[in-house]
Write a protein that holds these residues in place. Structure first.
Motif, mmCIF file in Angstrom:
data_model
loop_
_atom_site.group_PDB
_atom_site.id
_atom_site.type_symbol
_atom_site.label_atom_id
_atom_site.label_comp_id
_atom_site.label_asym_id
_atom_site.label_seq_id
_atom_site.Cartn_x
_atom_site.Cartn_y
_atom_site.Cartn_z
ATOM 1 N N GLU A 239 0.838 -1.195 0.000
ATOM 2 C CA GLU A 239 0.000 0.000 0.000
ATOM 3 C C GLU A 239 0.871 1.242 0.000
ATOM 4 O O GLU A 239 1.850 1.324 0.744
ATOM 5 N N SER B 177 -2.495 5.955 -14.236
ATOM 6 C CA SER B 177 -3.267 5.436 -13.110
ATOM 7 C C SER B 177 -3.963 4.137 -13.485
ATOM 8 O O SER B 177 -4.007 3.189 -12.688
ATOM 9 N N ARG B 178 -4.517 4.084 -14.709
ATOM 10 C CA ARG B 178 -5.191 2.863 -15.150
ATOM 11 C C ARG B 178 -4.210 1.697 -15.241
ATOM 12 O O ARG B 178 -4.525 0.573 -14.832
ATOM 13 N N SER C 115 -1.399 1.326 -13.532
ATOM 14 C CA SER C 115 -0.991 0.922 -12.181
ATOM 15 C C SER C 115 -2.061 0.073 -11.511
ATOM 16 O O SER C 115 -1.751 -0.931 -10.857
ATOM 17 N N GLU C 116 -3.323 0.450 -11.668
ATOM 18 C CA GLU C 116 -4.408 -0.332 -11.081
ATOM 19 C C GLU C 116 -4.485 -1.711 -11.716
ATOM 20 O O GLU C 116 -4.712 -2.714 -11.030
ATOM 21 N N ARG D 153 -1.621 -3.892 -10.342
ATOM 22 C CA ARG D 153 -1.886 -4.349 -8.977
ATOM 23 C C ARG D 153 -2.934 -5.459 -8.961
ATOM 24 O O ARG D 153 -2.800 -6.444 -8.227
ATOM 25 N N PHE D 154 -3.983 -5.317 -9.781
ATOM 26 C CA PHE D 154 -5.030 -6.344 -9.811
ATOM 27 C C PHE D 154 -4.481 -7.661 -10.336
ATOM 28 O O PHE D 154 -4.704 -8.731 -9.751
#
Length: 343
Positions: free
Chosen positions: A114, A155-156, A158-159, A162-163
Motif C-alpha cells: 500500500e 493510473s489505469r 498501475s491499477e 496491482r489487480f
C-alpha cells in the motif's frame, strides 16, 4: 552463526520456484492448459467427483509459467507480460494509442504494498516550493509534468498491474506453494526465536499458521507473536543438505553457560555429572528450547572455564566428607596413556 546451505532458496524467490510448474511437469492432466480459466464453472466442476464432493486425493500441480504470464498480461491490460523466476519479479509492458511505451514491474510484494499516503503532503510541499509545479501547471508524476490524459492512463495501468499481480500471486502461486509444503515436497528452515540463532527445520504443519510480514527477507510471525527470520526453502527430492538437530553455535553454548549460572549461582552444583546434565536439560525444556546433549554441554563448559568473578561453579560436598571430585573424561589417546601409566 550458521549460514544458509547451498540449495536453500530465500522464501520470496522460493515461491517463484515451487509455486510455478516446471516446463517438464506442466503437461500433467491436473495442470490447466494455456487459455483455461481456473475460475470458471467448468473448472470447478472438473475438480469435483461424481458424488458432487471434492475428488479424494486431488492435488493439482502448480500452474505453468505460460499460463500465469498470460493471466498477468490479460488482467493488467498490457501488451506483454513476463515472469522473471530467477529474480522474483513481474514485468508489464504497455503501448499507448500514441505509440508511447511504458514498463511497470517489480517483486509482487512490492507492487502490492500500500502506498504511504503520509509522503504525499511532503512531496507536494517540496514541489510547490520549487518552480516545478504551480496552480496553473499540469499534473505531474515525480518531477516530470504530464497531461491529464497521460496521468489517467498511468493510473489505469498501475491499477491493472496491482489487480493482475494480486490475482496471480495470492490466488495461484501462493496457494500452489501451500500445497507443495503440505505435501512435503519442500523443507522449510528459519532462524528462531532470535535472528542470531542457528537455522532449524520447521514442521510443515506450522506454515499455515505463519503470517509473512517481509517476503524480501523471509520474516514471519506465528499466532503467539514469535518471529521466524531468514526463512529458506529446499527441495525435498534433491537431497538438499539438512541441518544438524543439535545446535552448535556460540550463542547456544552461551545459553548453556547461562543455565549453569542461573541453576547454581553460588557454585553448589551436584556432584553427579548425570544429575548435573539432567538439570541443565530441564532448564532448556522449561523454556521450550532444544535441550543440549551431554557432548554439547561438555564443549560449552570447556570453552569458558570461568563463569564470572567467582570462577567456575564448584560441585557440592560429597556425602562422605570433603569436596566431590568433578567427573572428567579422557578426550584423546595421549590422556588415556597418561592415565594408564599413572595407574
Amino acid at each position: 552463526m550458521q549460514d544458509p546451505h547451498d540449495g536453500w532458496i530465500p522464501l520470496g524467490r522460493a515461491i517463484f520456484r515451487f509455486g510455478i510448474a516446471d516446463t517438464k511437469s506442466s503437461a500433467t492432466s491436473e495442470t490447466p492448459v494455456a487459455g483455461a480459466d481456473l475460475f470458471s464453472i467448468e473448472a470447478f466442476e472438473r475438480s469435483r467427483g461424481r458424488q458432487r464432493v471434492p475428488a479424494v486425493g486431488y492435488e493439482p500441480e502448480p500452474p505453468p509459467l505460460e499460463y500465469l504470464t498470460e493471466i498477468l498480461r490479460e488482467k493488467a491490460g498490457a501488451s506483454k507480460a513476463e515472469i522473471d523466476r530467477d529474480r522474483g519479479r513481474f514485468l508489464f509492458f504497455f503501448t499507448s494509442s500514441g505509440g508511447a511505451a511504458a514498463c511497470h514491474g517489480g517483486a509482487p510484494w512490492g507492487i502490492l504494498r500500500e502506498p504511504d499516503e503520509s509522503l504525499k503532503p511532503r512531496l507536494e510541499a517540496i514541489l510547490n516550493a520549487s518552480d516545478l509545479a504551480s496552480d496553473h501547471a499540469a499534473p505531474y508524476v515525480g518531477f516530470a509534468k504530464i497531461g491529464d490524459d497521460e496521468a489517467a492512463e498511468g493510473s489505469r495501468q498501475s491499477e491493472g498491474v496491482r489487480f493482475a499481480t494480486g490475482l496471480v500471486w495470492r490466488r495461484l502461486m501462493l496457494l500452489a506453494f501451500d500445497r507443495t509444503v503440505r505435501a512435503g515436497r519442500v523443507k522449510l528452515f528459519a532462524r528462531a526465536p532470535s535472528t542470531r540463532d542457528d537455522f532449524k527445520q520447521l514442521p510443515r504443519d506450522i506454515w499455515p499458521q505463519l503470517d509473512v510480514v517481509d517476503w524480501e527477507h523471509g520474516v514471519a510471525r506465528d499466532m503467539q507473536g514469535a518471529l521466524y527470520s531468514s526463512i529458506h526453502v529446499a527441495d525435498s527430492n534433491n537431497d538438499a543438505p539438512s541441518i544438524s538437530v543439535e545446535p552448535t553455535s556460540p550463542a547456544y553454548h552461551q545459553k548453556i553457560r547461562q543455565a549453569v549460572q542461573e541453576l547454581w549461582p553460588s557454585g553448589d552444583m551436584p556432584a553427579s555429572v548425570k544429575e548435573r546434565y539432567a538439570d541443565i536439560r530441564a532448564w532448556f525444556s522449561k523454556k521450550s528450547q532444544h535441550a543440549p546433549s551431554d557432548r554439547t554441554i561438555r564443549r560449552a563448559l570447556a570453552e569458558a572455564p570461568a563463569f564470572g568473578r567467582g570462577g567456575p561453579p564448584k560441585p557440592k560436598a560429597s556425602p562422605t566428607g570433603g569436596e566431590a571430585v568433578p567427573h572428567t573424561e579422557a578426550t584423546d589417546i595421549d590422556s588415556l596413556k597418561r592415565r594408564g601409566s599413572s595407574e
